[in-house]
Design an enzyme around this catalytic site. Structure first.
Site, mmCIF file in Angstrom:
data_model
loop_
_atom_site.group_PDB
_atom_site.id
_atom_site.type_symbol
_atom_site.label_atom_id
_atom_site.label_comp_id
_atom_site.label_asym_id
_atom_site.label_seq_id
_atom_site.Cartn_x
_atom_site.Cartn_y
_atom_site.Cartn_z
ATOM 1 N N GLU A 48 30.944 -4.531 -11.684
ATOM 2 C CA GLU A 48 32.235 -4.905 -11.919
ATOM 3 C C GLU A 48 32.779 -4.438 -13.025
ATOM 4 O O GLU A 48 33.134 -3.239 -13.033
ATOM 5 C CB GLU A 48 32.241 -6.425 -12.009
ATOM 6 C CG GLU A 48 33.518 -7.215 -11.686
ATOM 7 C CD GLU A 48 33.339 -8.738 -11.857
ATOM 8 O OE1 GLU A 48 34.564 -9.223 -11.498
ATOM 9 O OE2 GLU A 48 32.613 -9.286 -12.382
ATOM 10 N N GLU A 75 39.711 -10.380 -7.316
ATOM 11 C CA GLU A 75 39.799 -11.855 -7.429
ATOM 12 C C GLU A 75 40.718 -12.416 -8.229
ATOM 13 O O GLU A 75 41.148 -13.482 -8.120
ATOM 14 C CB GLU A 75 38.209 -11.873 -8.217
ATOM 15 C CG GLU A 75 38.114 -11.482 -9.698
ATOM 16 C CD GLU A 75 37.020 -12.001 -10.281
ATOM 17 O OE1 GLU A 75 35.785 -12.468 -9.480
ATOM 18 O OE2 GLU A 75 36.710 -11.617 -11.404
ATOM 19 N N ASP A 114 24.965 -11.883 -11.121
ATOM 20 C CA ASP A 114 26.436 -12.148 -11.681
ATOM 21 C C ASP A 114 26.337 -12.878 -12.956
ATOM 22 O O ASP A 114 25.298 -13.538 -13.296
ATOM 23 C CB ASP A 114 27.151 -13.078 -10.630
ATOM 24 C CG ASP A 114 28.683 -13.224 -10.998
ATOM 25 O OD1 ASP A 114 29.061 -12.421 -11.915
ATOM 26 O OD2 ASP A 114 29.434 -13.551 -9.832
ATOM 27 N N GLU A 121 36.323 -7.800 -17.895
ATOM 28 C CA GLU A 121 37.471 -7.791 -16.901
ATOM 29 C C GLU A 121 38.834 -8.241 -17.222
ATOM 30 O O GLU A 121 39.550 -9.068 -17.041
ATOM 31 C CB GLU A 121 37.067 -8.837 -15.643
ATOM 32 C CG GLU A 121 35.824 -8.807 -15.017
ATOM 33 C CD GLU A 121 34.492 -9.293 -15.722
ATOM 34 O OE1 GLU A 121 34.815 -10.200 -16.492
ATOM 35 O OE2 GLU A 121 33.522 -8.805 -15.865
#
Length: 655
Positions: free
Chosen positions: A456, A462, A407, A166
């Protein structure tokens, strides 16, 4: 004297003759001859790539080291095979209902019991190693060099670790400006001065570590996480499997297998990156026969806005997550025709998901949701799930949930990559869908296991809670660089929209996002997200019934997709078709601009009814302002759209 002179001459001639015999050249072109791969085999194996006759990659060496065997070094060709394939793939869901799968393939078999397969598609090329060893082997190292022609610009998603995907994109004017040793996740993008765009990636990653890209020796090379030697729980919440020591090799693997595809996408039309499906095409076909239970859709979701329902009579907030509160979310989903509710962290013990917190009765919630045509996804930690994979999945299925959000993998070494497939297979056996989070980038596993409905591996919404990195500039790089890899769970839908000047991160509380309201809506069209979260509070959506009209209607899976216009990092305009209707999305970076909508993609001459959402005239200063209007359009219509700074537009076009 003459005899002594003749001997060196004869030896020299013999050496030259041997060299000429040993050097072998091969080539394979794409079906429309756009791309060509030139392969040279001598003391090493190299390949070069040209697009429309112009170099994309200069001769680049490839090899794999298996103990005492070095595939690709001192190679002796045994035989070659050519295959010209013209077929069609029918994805169960995604951006297309049909994909042309046209390529030309060259397989080179070597005496040392391995092969290298090269494929040339018109949208990119790929190669992979395949071995036929009788015994298991250790992969000591792999050499994958990408000698880019010239000194192109680069979009480099930098990461100094093997634990995060990310990440923000870093732009360089030239590859030479990237510091030696700097590493990035793949895919990464490179741009030549003539406008050609190149994406380097991988596909069909199974039982092998994921590929990174590193500036090394002045060029771009593959890089991989070595095999774990010691792990322990740590990092976030002390529940992430952290590698503390590593072996001096990459993988332990069977001797008979194929390795991941190394992929080079190359195009002179950068907008085509928005719809490039090469990584999906290269992946293993479905291992699941019955796909009727796999249903893409949209989900209500509480985590991003801290489960706050301002103005509701029901107590809300993270401290009040309970059965009564979640029933409010189910009611919201049902009223707005959302297929799912995603219940995030907090419904069970993070170390034992069978220990359900008594205030959240997931059995009752699943029953209540089912009665309202809504289904549940439940969040869990990867290590916890894997501790008793079969038992935990049986338990989740027993609750009535239809999917899981797994996750905090935070690894992509060989063992971690095995986890993804192991979970996907076990979940499929129980008719459970999967949303992978804290995971490595997609490489086509969702083709083999279509119950994987999202990943993701993106700098998502987020991040608006704590920094400035989830912004329109990043979005317009994500669309071209990350999206070719596969679906992305960005979690858009914020109704608190801010300009670059007014945005401030908020955590805890009700966060906002950077960019206009219409920019936020456009992500539901531009981004490929078969499972799409609506990140904001039901109370916030209730203020904007016209916005909910769009969010309720826009599909998450389509029959056809058109890239109408776009430039990497600047803007994107797309149109997607479902059941005779078209959904249009346009979004820009922090630069205001005007784009033209050309409706010639409409398939016939009849008149369509369009509902159009655009940035208001003052959206550059108040990003929440937008306008909605209706009009008639035909395939001859041309319409100019003004996009504010960080702006966007969406439209629903119906017969």
């Amino acid at each position: 004297m003459r005899t002594r002179l003749m001997l060196p001459v004869l030896l020299l001639l013999a050496a030259q003759a041997w060299s000429q015999t040993a050097l072998q050249k091969f080539a394979v072109q794409s079906p429309l001859k756009k791309l060509k791969i030139d392969i040279t085999v001598q003391d090493s194996v190299t390949y070069a790539v040209a697009l429309n006759g112009k170099p994309v990659l200069l001769p680049s060496a490839i090899s794999m080291h298996f103990g005492n065997i070095r595939a690709g070094r001192n190679a002796v060709v045994k035989q070659t095979h050519k295959h010209n394939v013209r077929s069609e793939i029918t994805p169960p869901f995604g951006q297309f209902s049909r994909l042309k799968n046209n390529y030309n393939e060259l397989e080179i078999d070597f005496e040392q019991h391995y092969s290298i397969i090269f494929r040339a598609y018109d949208e990119g090329i790929a190669y992979r190693f395949s071995t036929d060893f009788n015994e298991p082997v250790k992969v000591v190292s792999e050499q994958a060099i990408f000698r880019l022609a010239g000194d192109p610009e680069a979009v480099f998603p930098e990461s100094d670790v093997y634990t995060s995907w990310e990440v923000p994109y870093v732009k360089y004017k030239n590859v030479s400006a990237i510091a030696e040793g700097k590493k990035a996740i793949s895919p990464a993008l490179f741009g030549q001065p003539d406008g050609v765009k190149i994406v380097v990636a991988e596909s069909d990653l199974l039982d092998y570590p994921g590929m990174y890209l590193q500036k090394s020796g002045g060029t771009i090379r593959g890089n991989w996480a070595p095999y774990p030697a010691k792990t322990e729980l740590g990092s976030w919440g002390n529940f992430v499997s952290v590698v503390k020591e590593r072996k001096d090799y990459l993988a332990e693997t069977p001797g008979k297998r194929a390795y991941p595809w190394r992929v080079v996408i190359a195009t002179a039309q950068e907008k085509d990156l928005l719809v490039n499906q090469l990584i999906y095409k290269l992946a293993t076909p479905p291992a699941i026969q019955d796909l009727s239970w796999i249903k893409p859709g949209k989900a209500a979701w509480e985590w991003w806005h801290d489960a706050m329902l301002p103005g509701s009579e029901t107590p809300s907030g993270m401290q009040n997550r309970n059965t009564a509160l979640y029933k409010k979310y189910i009611d919201f989903a049902a009223q707005n025709k959302l297929e799912y509710l995603m219940i995030d962290a907090g419904w069970s013990n993070v170390y034992d998901l069978k220990k359900v917190k008594p205030e959240t009765d997931v059995f009752e919630l699943a029953r209540y949701a089912k009665g309202r045509n809504v289904d549940l996804f439940l969040w869990c930690v990867a290590t916890t799930l894997l501790n008793d994979l079969e038992g935990n999945l049986d338990f989740i299925r027993s609750t009535g949930a239809v999917g899981i959000k797994v996750d905090f993998f935070d690894r992509d070494d060989q063992l971690a990559i095995q986890w993804f497939e192991k979970i996907a297979q076990a979940a499929a056996d129980r008719h459970l869908m999967i949303d992978f989070h804290g995971c490595s980038k997609p490489t086509g596993l969702e083709r083999k296991y279509p119950n994987i409905v999202n990943y993701e591996a993106v700098r998502g919404a987020e991040c608006s809670k704590w920094d400035l990195t989830a912004n329109p500039d990043q979005h317009l790089l994500t669309s071209f660089v990350r999206m070719p890899a596969g679906p992305l769970d960005y979690t858009p839908g914020s109704m608190r929209n801010a300009t670059k000047e007014t945005f401030k991160p908020v955590d805890p509380g009700l966060p906002s996002t950077q960019g206009t309201r219409c920019h936020e809506l456009a992500m539901f069209v531009i981004f490929n997200q078969p499972l799409a979260m609506l990140c904001d509070s039901p109370m916030e959506y209730a203020k904007y019934p016209d916005v909910m009209q769009f969010l309720s209607a826009v599909p998450t899976a389509f029959e056809d997709t058109k890239a109408l216009d776009g430039k990497v990092g600047q803007y994107a305009v797309m149109a997607k078709k479902k059941a005779g209707s078209w959904y249009i999305g346009a979004m820009t970076n922090w630069d205001a601009r005007t784009v033209e909508l050309d409706f010639s993609f409409l398939p016939d001459a009849k008149t369509y009814h369009m509902t159009l959402y655009t940035d208001a005239a003052d959206a550059g200063t108040d990003a929440s302002h937008y306008t909605v209007k209706t009009m008639q359009v035909t395939r001859k219509t041309r319409l100019k759209l003004r996009l504010a700074k960080g702006g966007g537009a969406v439209a629903m076009v119906r017969p």
